[in-house]
Each structure stands twice: as structure tokens, then as C-alpha cells.
Design an enzyme around this catalytic site. Structure first.
Site, PDB file in Angstrom:
ATOM      1  N   ASP A 183     -13.602  52.752 107.002  1.00  0.00           N
ATOM      2  CA  ASP A 183     -14.964  52.829 107.112  1.00  0.00           C
ATOM      3  C   ASP A 183     -15.834  51.898 107.287  1.00  0.00           C
ATOM      4  OD1 ASP A 183     -17.813  53.126 107.318  1.00  0.00           O
ATOM      5  OD2 ASP A 183     -17.834  54.349 104.763  1.00  0.00           O
ATOM      6  N   TRP A 219     -18.658  55.156  97.739  1.00  0.00           N
ATOM      7  CA  TRP A 219     -18.675  55.946  99.520  1.00  0.00           C
ATOM      8  C   TRP A 219     -17.416  56.380  99.605  1.00  0.00           C
ATOM      9  CZ3 TRP A 219     -23.395  57.512 101.248  1.00  0.00           C
ATOM     10  CH2 TRP A 219     -23.621  56.509 100.830  1.00  0.00           C
ATOM     11  N   LYS A 262     -26.495  49.502 109.522  1.00  0.00           N
ATOM     12  CA  LYS A 262     -27.014  48.407 108.882  1.00  0.00           C
ATOM     13  C   LYS A 262     -26.710  47.425 109.890  1.00  0.00           C
ATOM     14  CE  LYS A 262     -25.634  51.035 105.781  1.00  0.00           C
ATOM     15  NZ  LYS A 262     -24.861  52.090 105.151  1.00  0.00           N
TER      16      LYS A 262
HETATM   17  C1  LIG Z   1     -24.247  53.488 103.965  1.00  0.00           C
HETATM   18  C2  LIG Z   1     -22.835  53.580 104.102  1.00  0.00           C
HETATM   19  C3  LIG Z   1     -22.344  54.757 104.240  1.00  0.00           C
HETATM   20  C4  LIG Z   1     -23.081  56.362 104.320  1.00  0.00           C
HETATM   21  O1  LIG Z   1     -23.608  56.099 105.671  1.00  0.00           O
HETATM   22  P1  LIG Z   1     -24.664  57.564 106.248  1.00  0.00           P
HETATM   23  O2  LIG Z   1     -25.189  57.410 107.505  1.00  0.00           O
HETATM   24  O3  LIG Z   1     -25.876  57.579 105.339  1.00  0.00           O
HETATM   25  O4  LIG Z   1     -23.824  58.957 106.285  1.00  0.00           O
HETATM   26  C5  LIG Z   1     -21.020  55.193 104.056  1.00  0.00           C
HETATM   27  N1  LIG Z   1     -19.633  54.123 104.038  1.00  0.00           N
HETATM   28  C6  LIG Z   1     -20.934  53.071 103.702  1.00  0.00           C
HETATM   29  C7  LIG Z   1     -19.403  51.680 103.946  1.00  0.00           C
HETATM   30  C8  LIG Z   1     -22.386  52.492 103.662  1.00  0.00           C
HETATM   31  O5  LIG Z   1     -22.018  51.797 104.009  1.00  0.00           O
END
Ligand SMILES: *Cc1c(COP(=O)(O)O)cnc(C)c1O
Length: 362
Positions: A173, A103, A197
Site C-alpha cells: 500500500d 492502515w 495524497k
Molecule cells: C489514506 C490512506 C488509506 C485510505 O485510503 P482511502 O482512499 O480512504 O481508502 C490507506 N492507506 C494509506 C497508507 C493511506 O495513507
């Protein structure tokens, strides 16, 4: 109802059953409104109460200071990979990234589209199996911001503490570990997290931004992609994902009922201790892929002695109600995602399955 499974999927992840049942009961008729939350005008008072309640709970649970504003966006964490550089990096400036997984690599790629990125640290050479020591980072004191991924959903690593960045805004993030433990929001310039999540169903991204940074975006930033637009309009510039925001509010009620983030932190520590305990007790069979302080409490990754055994482990687990065990296709092996909604009882039942499987196949 058929039996619910123990869902260890990485995302969208498990939701608390209580939340799903409450939402189900209220689907056709919400409170005194005479309709469903899904049918309420996003400009009306009934929806405003939901929107404000969700924000107030986020502020309370995360301890968000008055210097920061909560906004709701769509487009997932992935859109934030593009919005952060667009809004925060002025022409000619460079932004720092710490690359700890797939990511963060994607975030770097978006950052490179229209400007300069400097990789301050990366663990790619070690297949992202650890978080690089902050003392080894090559930080640029003039960077527009420094971006980290607090929990690496795919490889199962997590920052156990956050870096000192001085005047450089820290951007994180937190898609896969927000609300899992207490954090000091005042240390961050911006935090973003896709909901699916730890916060609720897919469809909304929570952004927590320090208000003075809203002024950084120049007139070249499209109006719809400017944080300032959404902050000024209280996330009602265009129609927000109203039902998803309502669901996030219900999840936050549930978190509060379990003792807030202190409660979540204890619960997640207990779950991680159970899982890593089972792995470390039998290191010849359960081969941990991440060491020491880099280990994630949200995504626990390991290998079995052979790919054939891994395949059987996943198949046999699935037959007895444990699903989502398969590691991400980039890394293979086993990954157990133990987000907030996953209870310690599910983990205890799974640890028994691990031990039985090992004793039959050693
Ligand atoms: C799941 C995830 C993403 C992607 O998220 P989207 O909603 O599919 O854009 C980005 N960063 C992390 C750390 C993730 O766990």
C-alpha cells in the site's frame, strides 16, 4: 482570488497550483473536443488519449517494467485491502502482513474476513513509532503474498528499503508515498495507491500488478472485483473516473517537469531535512515521536511540551495560513504532511513559524 493557504493536510492533500489552474482553464472546453473532459465518452478516442497518456507517464516516471500492468479502480485503498486477499490467496493458503500502523491493521482485518492471515511483524507494542527490522520478521515461505504499508500516514513512519521476499509476491500500500522517490517496481507483485495524497484528487486508485499474478483469482471472485477483469479491459470494463484520471495525468506532467522521481526525491529530502532539522535543534520543545531510519519524509510527526501548547500552536499557525497541522485523532500532537505538491518554500516559512513559536513559549 483570496490567498491560498499552506496546506499540510494528510489527505486529500495539496495539489500543485499550476495543475489546478490548467484544469480550471480547460473545464468548459478541452482541446479541440468542443466539450469538457467530464463530458467525453469513456469509449471515445479523445478520452482514450487521456487514459493512455496518464498510463504512459506512470510507466515512464516509475519505470514500470513490461511484466506489470497499470489499472485504475475506485473504492480507495480501502477496497484494495479486500481485493488483494480475494484475488491472490487461494483456499487454505495464508498471507503475511507486516503491521506498522492503522492502515495495515485495517488491511489485516479485511484479510481475516475469508481466510488466514499471519502477522509476520508488528510495531503496535511500540505504538507504531518505528518500522520493525526485517531480520526480526517471522516470514512464512509459503505465504500467498506479503503485505506492507510503505508509508504510515498517521504515525509518520516509512520503509527506507524494501524487504526481500523471494518467491512470495510483495504487495505494498503506497497511498501516501507513491511518486515521492525512485523505487524498483520489479520487486513488487502488486502496488496500490489511492490518488488523493501524491497523485491527484480523490476518486481513483492506481494499481500496478505483475501480470502472471492475474491468473491466481478463482471463479469465486466476483467479476467486478477481479484484477483480471480490469486488466483485460484496460480499466474500461465499467466507466472509470475519467476526470480524476485526467487530473492524475496533469499531476504527472508537473512531476516530469520537475525532474521526475529523481527531482521529487531531492525535493522531498530537502523538505524533510528542513523539518527534522528544526525539530532536532530544539528537542526539549519539539519532541520527535519517530526515530532514525523509520522517519517518514511525507508525514512528519512530533509533540510539544503540553497539549495546551499544541492547541495554541495549531490555532496560531492557522491564523497565519498554515493549515492541517493537527495530528491524527489516534495519536494527537502535530503532523505535517509534506506531499510532493508542497514546496520547500512553504516548509521554510513554516519552520520560521515553528522557531518563533518556540522562542515565545519556551
Ligand atoms: C489514506 C490512506 C488509506 C485510505 O485510503 P482511502 O482512499 O480512504 O481508502 C490507506 N492507506 C494509506 C497508507 C493511506 O495513507
Amino acid at each position: 482570488m483570496k490567498r491560498r493557504k499552506h496546506n499540510f493536510g494528510a489527505g486529500p492533500g495539496a495539489l500543485p497550483l499550476e495543475v489546478l489552474e490548467k484544469a480550471r482553464d480547460e473545464i468548459p472546453l478541452f482541446g479541440e473536443t468542443g466539450m469538457s473532459v467530464m463530458e467525453l465518452s469513456h469509449r471515445g478516442g479523445d478520452y482514450a488519449a487521456i487514459h493512455e497518456k496518464t498510463t504512459a507517464l506512470l510507466v515512464e516516471l516509475l519505470g514500470i517494467p513490461s511484466s506489470h500492468k497499470v489499472i485504475y479502480l475506485q473504492g480507495g485503498a480501502s477496497l484494495q485491502f479486500a481485493m488483494v486477499p480475494m484475488n491472490f490467496r487461494k483456499e487454505g493458503e495464508s498471507a503475511d502482513y507486516v503491521v506498522t500502523g492503522t492502515w495495515s491493521k485495517k488491511a489485516v482485518k479485511e484479510g481475516q474476513v475469508a481466510g488466514k492471515v499471519h502477522v509476520a511483524a508488528s510495531s503496535e507494542g511500540e505504538k507504531f513509532t518505528r518500522i520493525p527490522e526485517e531480520s526480526t520478521w517471522d516470514k512464512d515461505p509459503n505465504a500467498a503474498y506479503l503485505h506492507i504499508t510503505s508509508n504510515n500516514t498517521i504515525t509518520g513512519t516509512q520503509f527506507s528499503s524494501f524487504p526481500e521476499t523471494g518467491n512470495v509476491p510483495l504487495v505494498a500500500d503506497m497511498s501516501s508515498d507513491i511518486l515521492s522517490k525512485r523505487i524498483d517496481v520489479s520487486k513488487f507483485g502488486l502496488i496500490y495507491a489511492g490518488a488523493q495524497k501524491n497523485l491527484g484528487p480523490a476518486g481513483v486508485t492506481v494499481v500496478i500488478v505483475r501480470e502472471d499474478l492475474l491468473e491466481r483469482a478463482g471463479p469465486e471472485v466476483p467479476i467486478i472485483l477481479s484484477y483480471k477483469t480490469h486488466a483485460k479491459n484496460d480499466s474500461l470494463y465499467n466507466t472509470p473516473p475519467t476526470f480524476t484520471i485526467h487530473m492524475v495525468g496533469l499531476v504527472l506532467d508537473w512531476v516530469k517537469g520537475l525532474g521526475g522521481l529523481e527531482g521529487m526525491e531531492k525535493r522531498n529530502q530537502e523538505k524533510a531535512d528542513l523539518l527534522y532539522g528544526a525539530i532536532d535543534k530544539n528537542p526539549d520543545f519539539f519532541r520527535s515521536t519517530v526515530g532514525g531510519s523509520s522517519r517518514s519524509r511525507m508525514n512528519i510527526t512530533y509533540r510539544l511540551p503540553s497539549e495546551d501548547l499544541e492547541k495554541r500552536f495549531i490555532e496560531e499557525g492557522s491564523k497565519v495560513g498554515f493549515v492541517g497541522l493537527k495530528g491524527h485523532r489516534f495519536v494527537g500532537g502535530i503532523r505535517i504532511s509534506a506531499y510532493n505538491a508542497t514546496g520547500p518554500d512553504s516548509i521554510r516559512a513554516f519552520v520560521r513559524f515553528m522557531e518563533e513559536f518556540a522562542s515565545k513559549n519556551e
